[in-house]
Structure formats: C-alpha cells, structure tokens
Design an enzyme around this catalytic site. Structure first.
Site, mmCIF file in Angstrom:
data_model
loop_
_atom_site.group_PDB
_atom_site.id
_atom_site.type_symbol
_atom_site.label_atom_id
_atom_site.label_comp_id
_atom_site.label_asym_id
_atom_site.label_seq_id
_atom_site.Cartn_x
_atom_site.Cartn_y
_atom_site.Cartn_z
ATOM 1 N N HIS A 95 43.709 29.197 37.974
ATOM 2 C CA HIS A 95 43.730 30.405 37.147
ATOM 3 C C HIS A 95 42.649 30.299 36.078
ATOM 4 C CE1 HIS A 95 45.154 33.512 34.385
ATOM 5 N NE2 HIS A 95 45.894 33.984 35.376
ATOM 6 N N GLU A 162 41.111 37.738 40.424
ATOM 7 C CA GLU A 162 41.429 38.183 39.066
ATOM 8 C C GLU A 162 40.141 38.250 38.254
ATOM 9 O OE1 GLU A 162 45.710 37.238 37.504
ATOM 10 O OE2 GLU A 162 44.555 35.399 37.583
#
EC number: 5.3.1.1
Length: 247
Positions: A95, A162
């Site tokens: 992430h 993302e």
C-alpha cells in the site's frame, strides 16, 4: 466472476467497536441477494477477536501487511504464517502508505508477496502513481515498473490500483482515467504473465464511496474495490457492497 469489495481499516479500530462493526456489516450482507465477495482487513490487534465472528457470514478475513521472512529475529513484525494461523485469507501488500511511511520498495513488496503465497494467503498488491508522476505524464511508466518489480513470477493474487493522489482526498479518479489505466494494467499483466495475466483480478481504490461506486465498478477490467475510510462504518461500506451486485 463476482466483484470483490475489500475494507481496509488502516490504523483504526478498538475491540468492542470493531466487533460491533463486523456484526453490522454481516447483518447488512445477509439482506443482499447474491452479494459480492467481501473482505475486511482490521489492524493486527483485532484479527483474533474478529475472525471467529466472521464464520458463516460470507465475509473473509484479511490483514494489512506481513513480513517478507517466514520467521526469525524481526521484533514487532508479523509473519504470513502467523496470519494464516489466525484464519486470515487475504493480505494487503505494498500500500502507498506502507511505501511512504516505511520506505518499502518494489523488491520488498515482491518478497512479501512470495512469502504470503507460500503461506497460502492471497496477496492484494497495491500499485499507483503519485500526483507528481501524473502531472508529468509518467503514470504509465510508474505503474509498469511497479508491476514488474512488485509481482513475482507465477503471481496468482489480486492487484489493486490506487492512484496515490486520490487516496484520502474524498475524490476518486475520473471514470475515463480509471478506464484508461485499467486497460493499461491489464495489458501489462498479460505482457508479464501471458494468458494467466488475463484472469488476475484488478481492484480500484482511492476515495471509493457509495456515491461513486455505481459508476466505477462497471468500468471494464474493474473487478472490485479496495475501500479505505468508507469501510469504517457499515452505513458507508454497505452501499458500496450493494453497488457491486450483479456486475
């Protein structure tokens, strides 16, 4: 293939409120005909308490990271095998907040992915360009290098796109931008993995909310969503789950 909706709680959630939240999500999910796959990723401290509550609910348990080593002298870290021992099925890796806060490189993410796969977990590997890379026209180069560097040979997990500039902004990327990047990511996966790259699920993440999910999830190549802040309350998470029905 059913859509997949993953709730990434990040560094949020204490005991009783976390248990209440999964109970509310499970109750809501039970009212949805043919729901999508749903995964919740609480912080490490809540995994053992939440896992038993998910049995029979149709909700899978995920974690937010694991160490690249199988075991050993790594104070404060959690191994993939430890997660599997708690009933965890999925683990979010790479992430942008991990890359930013802990200096994780593509090579580190690749090693963690290999370790997760070896432990029987399904990795959800995050990729995404920064605002500066987008502004300078380097989005595709950045994503291409992340795919090449973060995904090991024989990768069989999930990829989550993302855009870093959208995370936490409250505004997801525009539908056309998502469509363009999803097409590029799919082409890169096929280039790197051949026919197997055609079946790797790609999620979209970055300020996903109930208002925009209905327009994002039907976009070609979008196989679901990685949801951040909207996953912290049932009344904001469940509308995203409902938007994924019948897609």
């Amino acid at each position: 293939m059913r859509q997949m909706i993953v709730g990434n709680w990040k560094m949020n959630g204490l005991g009783a409120p976390s248990r209440d939240l999964v109970g509310e999500i499970a109750e809501g999910l039970a009212t949805i005909p043919s729901p999508p796959q749903v995964v919740v990723c609480p912080p490490f401290t809540q995994l053992a308490g939440i896992g038993p509550l998910l049995k029979g609910s149709g909700i899978a348990l995920g974690a937010q990271d694991c160490h690249q080593a199988a075991s050993g002298a790594h104070t404060g870290d959690i191994s993939a095998a430890m997660l599997a021992d708690l009933g965890v099925e999925y683990v979010v890796l790479g992430h942008s907040e991990r890359r930013r806060d802990h200096g994780e490189l593509d090579e580190t993410v690749r090693e963690k992915t290999q370790t997760a796969l070896a432990a029987g977990l399904t990795p959800i590997v995050c990729i995404g360009e920064t605002g500066d890379q987008k502004a300078s026209g380097e989005s595709r180069d950045a994503i291409g290098w992340q795919i090449q560097g973060s995904l090991p040979d024989g990768f069989s997990g999930v990829v989550a796109y993302e855009p870093v500039w959208a995370i936490g902004s409250g505004n997801p990327a525009a539908s056309q931008d998502i469509a363009d990047m999803m097409g590029f990511i799919r082409a890169e996966l096929v280039r790197q993995f051949g026919a197997a790259g055609k079946t790797i699920r790609i999620l979209y993440g970055g300020s996903v909310n109930g208002r925009d999910a209905a327009s994002i999830l039907p976009i070609a190549e979008v196989g679901g969503a990685l949801v951040g802040s909207a996953s912290l309350q049932a009344d904001t998470f469940l509308p995203i789950v409902r938007a994924a029905v019948d897609l």
